[in-house]
Design an enzyme around this catalytic site. Structure first.
Site, PDB file in Angstrom:
ATOM      1  N   LYS A   1       3.889  13.674  19.722  1.00 15.26           N
ATOM      2  CA  LYS A   1       3.491  12.397  20.300  1.00 15.26           C
ATOM      3  C   LYS A   1       3.724  11.253  19.311  1.00 15.26           C
ATOM      4  CE  LYS A   1      -0.298  12.117  22.777  1.00 15.26           C
ATOM      5  NZ  LYS A   1      -1.647  11.941  23.331  1.00 15.26           N
TER       6      LYS A   1
ATOM      7  N   LYS B   1      -5.334  18.345  14.237  1.00 14.58           N
ATOM      8  CA  LYS B   1      -6.455  18.379  15.183  1.00 14.58           C
ATOM      9  C   LYS B   1      -7.566  19.190  14.530  1.00 14.58           C
ATOM     10  CE  LYS B   1      -7.078  16.858  19.450  1.00 14.58           C
ATOM     11  NZ  LYS B   1      -6.435  15.683  20.075  1.00 14.58           N
TER      12      LYS B   1
HETATM   13  P1  NAD Z   1     -13.822  10.256  30.221  1.00 12.45           P
HETATM   14  O1  NAD Z   1     -14.827  11.335  30.030  1.00 12.45           O
HETATM   15  O2  NAD Z   1     -14.181   8.861  29.868  1.00 12.45           O
HETATM   16  O3  NAD Z   1     -13.354  10.205  31.764  1.00 12.45           O
HETATM   17  C1  NAD Z   1     -13.017  11.333  32.502  1.00 12.45           C
HETATM   18  C2  NAD Z   1     -13.404  11.032  33.947  1.00 12.45           C
HETATM   19  O4  NAD Z   1     -12.941  12.087  34.773  1.00 12.45           O
HETATM   20  C3  NAD Z   1     -14.916  10.939  34.158  1.00 12.45           C
HETATM   21  O5  NAD Z   1     -15.242   9.801  34.937  1.00 12.45           O
HETATM   22  C4  NAD Z   1     -15.229  12.234  34.879  1.00 12.45           C
HETATM   23  O6  NAD Z   1     -16.366  12.134  35.749  1.00 12.45           O
HETATM   24  C5  NAD Z   1     -13.967  12.448  35.670  1.00 12.45           C
HETATM   25  N1  NAD Z   1     -13.789  13.821  36.100  1.00 12.45           N
HETATM   26  C6  NAD Z   1     -14.214  14.953  35.479  1.00 12.45           C
HETATM   27  N2  NAD Z   1     -13.886  16.029  36.210  1.00 12.45           N
HETATM   28  C7  NAD Z   1     -13.228  15.573  37.289  1.00 12.45           C
HETATM   29  C8  NAD Z   1     -12.648  16.203  38.421  1.00 12.45           C
HETATM   30  N3  NAD Z   1     -12.664  17.524  38.565  1.00 12.45           N
HETATM   31  N4  NAD Z   1     -12.053  15.417  39.351  1.00 12.45           N
HETATM   32  C9  NAD Z   1     -12.034  14.084  39.229  1.00 12.45           C
HETATM   33  N5  NAD Z   1     -12.581  13.422  38.178  1.00 12.45           N
HETATM   34  C10 NAD Z   1     -13.173  14.170  37.237  1.00 12.45           C
HETATM   35  O7  NAD Z   1     -12.529  10.760  29.461  1.00 12.45           O
HETATM   36  P2  NAD Z   1     -11.256   9.900  29.041  1.00 12.45           P
HETATM   37  O8  NAD Z   1     -11.416   9.467  27.639  1.00 12.45           O
HETATM   38  O9  NAD Z   1     -10.999   8.897  30.108  1.00 12.45           O
HETATM   39  O10 NAD Z   1     -10.128  11.022  29.043  1.00 12.45           O
HETATM   40  C11 NAD Z   1      -9.473  11.414  30.245  1.00 12.45           C
HETATM   41  C12 NAD Z   1      -8.225  12.196  29.895  1.00 12.45           C
HETATM   42  O11 NAD Z   1      -7.363  11.392  29.090  1.00 12.45           O
HETATM   43  C13 NAD Z   1      -8.432  13.482  29.109  1.00 12.45           C
HETATM   44  O12 NAD Z   1      -7.453  14.418  29.494  1.00 12.45           O
HETATM   45  C14 NAD Z   1      -8.181  13.051  27.675  1.00 12.45           C
HETATM   46  O13 NAD Z   1      -7.780  14.137  26.850  1.00 12.45           O
HETATM   47  C15 NAD Z   1      -7.042  12.086  27.886  1.00 12.45           C
HETATM   48  N6  NAD Z   1      -6.872  11.143  26.782  1.00 12.45           N
HETATM   49  C16 NAD Z   1      -7.840  10.256  26.464  1.00 12.45           C
HETATM   50  C17 NAD Z   1      -7.623   9.339  25.425  1.00 12.45           C
HETATM   51  C18 NAD Z   1      -8.657   8.301  25.084  1.00 12.45           C
HETATM   52  O14 NAD Z   1      -8.345   7.428  24.260  1.00 12.45           O
HETATM   53  N7  NAD Z   1      -9.836   8.307  25.688  1.00 12.45           N
HETATM   54  C19 NAD Z   1      -6.425   9.374  24.697  1.00 12.45           C
HETATM   55  C20 NAD Z   1      -5.432  10.306  25.038  1.00 12.45           C
HETATM   56  C21 NAD Z   1      -5.675  11.185  26.098  1.00 12.45           C
END
Ligand code: NAD
Length: 473
Positions: free
Chosen positions: A97, A109
């Site tokens: 990435k 990680k």
């Molecule tokens: P978060 O916990 O803030 O949000 C996740 C959301 O998904 C929550 O609102 C949760 O209720 C919802 N959710 C959970 N299970 C679900 C389901 N079965 N169906 C529908 N919705 C569901 O997490 P985030 O930080 O937004 O991360 C989301 C994704 O993005 C993850 O895969 C994470 O690895 C990836 N990601 C996040 C970041 C970051 O900066 N936050 C960076 C790179 C990748």
């Protein structure tokens, strides 16, 4: 996050993806082996004393996948599913990435195998500080060596404990604040980190739909205006992606959460839905649009762009053939399984891969690290200087032409850049450039998959770096 499954190895999966990209390249097998290998694996056990006087021994990991650039970078995950193969795989993904979006870090990680919801704040603080001290003892953390960040189960609070522990052990390290990113602003974090990933998702999708040739092939017009978008997960990444996409004119027609979704052909007001979700812990009872109890079915509703922004393994062999979207923007990590990807490729669906699309977080983490090394916030030195210079320039233009700028025009031109302005500018530049480089590689290699093109580009850059470094001794 995969449930504990002894047979499955995320690391092997990543290596397979690398091999299929390498098949399109002329790369020496020895070099490829070095690129794929994890350079340093630190796994350790440490005890914590519970409040009732009992003890637990916890497993911790920090894995540095690639030292072709230093420091290495990657999050720390607290989850009961954390295991060595998963951490190795996630560390490797960080390497590719960072290389793809040209952020000068190797990948890493870390994690602790605990369910953080089962521990109180005082226990979590002791676990985090002890974990950090284990990394310090083995030289696995430091602004020049290895810079962690938040991941599942950790956040700004844990990053504060980490930086405080590191500084306690390293009082003479002037760049100590740069030992970790994702810190709160009070601890020299950076303005714009919270929304960075979702904003990056927006920039990435905007670039993808701007390429006429590619949109023609999908039967879509260029531009975001009027495009129908369904988002899964209205958390940090999903909410910010939906917000910026709708501000740019896309229609958010569906939002799926774990406890129900909303569908509205006329477009959902993202701010209103988010406010409702925060107050009611879900969408049930939201009066605009249709409540969909089986929210996962929303993934297969008609739309132009599908943005899974919740979890891995959401589009699988079971539902891939039902997907109607022409573009899938992988905001979450690993939302499309390999089996689904094959089915979607046959349907000519464009997948904007996670390793590119959600790189906004690590990009802005890089800016935070730079801020910590310079020990001054971006824009602080030049903002007023620029404002005076532009003011004088506008005065000269007015004097020369006799015309007057409106106050609104003046405000836009004269405004000096704040830290957030510069972060957004750097993020946009990173995402725009990386998209077109990845897409160019795809076309040059005559392949369909942007993911494979992303791996090729990343491999090329890592290979050049290793070749230029040579082998010591
Ligand atoms: P978060 O916990 O803030 O949000 C996740 C959301 O998904 C929550 O609102 C949760 O209720 C919802 N959710 C959970 N299970 C679900 C389901 N079965 N169906 C529908 N919705 C569901 O997490 P985030 O930080 O937004 O991360 C989301 C994704 O993005 C993850 O895969 C994470 O690895 C990836 N990601 C996040 C970041 C970051 O900066 N936050 C960076 C790179 C990748």
């Amino acid at each position: 996050m995969s449930e504990a499954n002894e047979a499955y190895s995320l690391f092997d999966d990543v290596c397979m993806a690398v091999d299929s990209a390498a098949a399109h390249m002329d790369i020496h097998p020895g070099l490829l082996e070095q690129i794929k290998a994890c350079n340093a694996i630190f796994k350790f056990s440490f005890p914590i004393r519970n409040d009732d006087g009992t003890y637990q021994v916890l497993k911790g990991y920090r894995i540095q996948h690639s030292h072709h650039k230093l420091p290495v970078k990657g999050g720390i995950r607290y989850s009961s599913y954390v295991n060595e193969e998963e951490v190795k795989g996630l560390a490797a993904l960080m390497t590719y990435k960072c290389a793809l979006v040209n952020i000068p870090f190797g990948g890493a990680k870390g994690g602790v195998s605990i369910d953080p919801t089962k521990y109180n704040v005082s226990q979590l603080e002791r676990i985090t500080r002890r974990y950090t001290s284990e990394l310090i003892k083995k030289n696995f953390i430091g602004p020049a060596i290895d810079v962690p960040a938040p991941d599942y189960g950790t956040g700004a609070r844990e990053m504060s404990w980490i930086v405080d522990t590191f500084e306690a052990f390293n009082p003479n390290v002037i760049n100590a604040k740069g030992c970790v990113t994702g810190k709160p602003l009070s601890q020299h974090g950076i303005d714009g980190r919270t929304e960075a990933t979702g904003m990056g998702v927006f920039f990435g999708i905007r670039e993808a739909v701007s390429v006429k040739e590619d949109m023609d092939a999908l039967g879509l017009t260029t531009g975001l205006k009027g495009k129908k978008v369904i988002v899964q997960g209205l958390g940090n990444v999903g909410y910010h992606s939906a917000k910026y996409l709708s501000e740019a004119g896309a229609l958010i027609t569906g939002v799926a959460e774990y406890n129900g979704g909303i569908y509205d052909e006329d477009g959902i007001d993202v701010e209103a839905l988010k406010a409702y979700q925060l107050e009611n812990k879900g969408f049930k009872g939201y009066t605009k649009g249709e409540f969909i109890a089986d929210a996962k079915s929303l993934l297969t509703y008609p739309c132009d762009i599908l943005v899974p922004a919740a979890l891995e393994n959401q589009i699988t062999g079971e539902n891939a053939s039902e997907i109607k979207a022409k573009i899938i923007g992988e905001a979450a990590n690993g939302p499309v399984t390999q089996e689904a990807e094959k089915i979607l490729a046959e349907k000519q669906v464009m997948i904007i891969p996670d390793m590119y699309l959600n790189a906004g977080g690590v990009t802005v983490s890089y800016f935070e690290w730079l801020k910590n090394l310079s020990r001054v916030s971006f824009g602080k030195l030049e903002k007023r200087y620029d404002m005076k210079k532009y003011d004088a320039l506008l005065d000269s233009i007015e004097n020369a032409t006799g015309d007057r700028f409106t106050q609104g025009q003046r405000d836009i031109i004269v405004k000096g850049a704040s830290e957030r302005d510069l972060v957004v500018s750097g993020l946009e530049e990173t995402m725009v450039t990386a998209y077109h480089e990845m897409n160019k590689t795809r076309k040059e290699k005559n392949i369909q998959s942007l993911r494979t093109a992303g791996f090729i580009l990343a491999l090329e850059r890592i290979a050049v770096s290793y070749m230029d470094l040579g082998i010591f001794p």
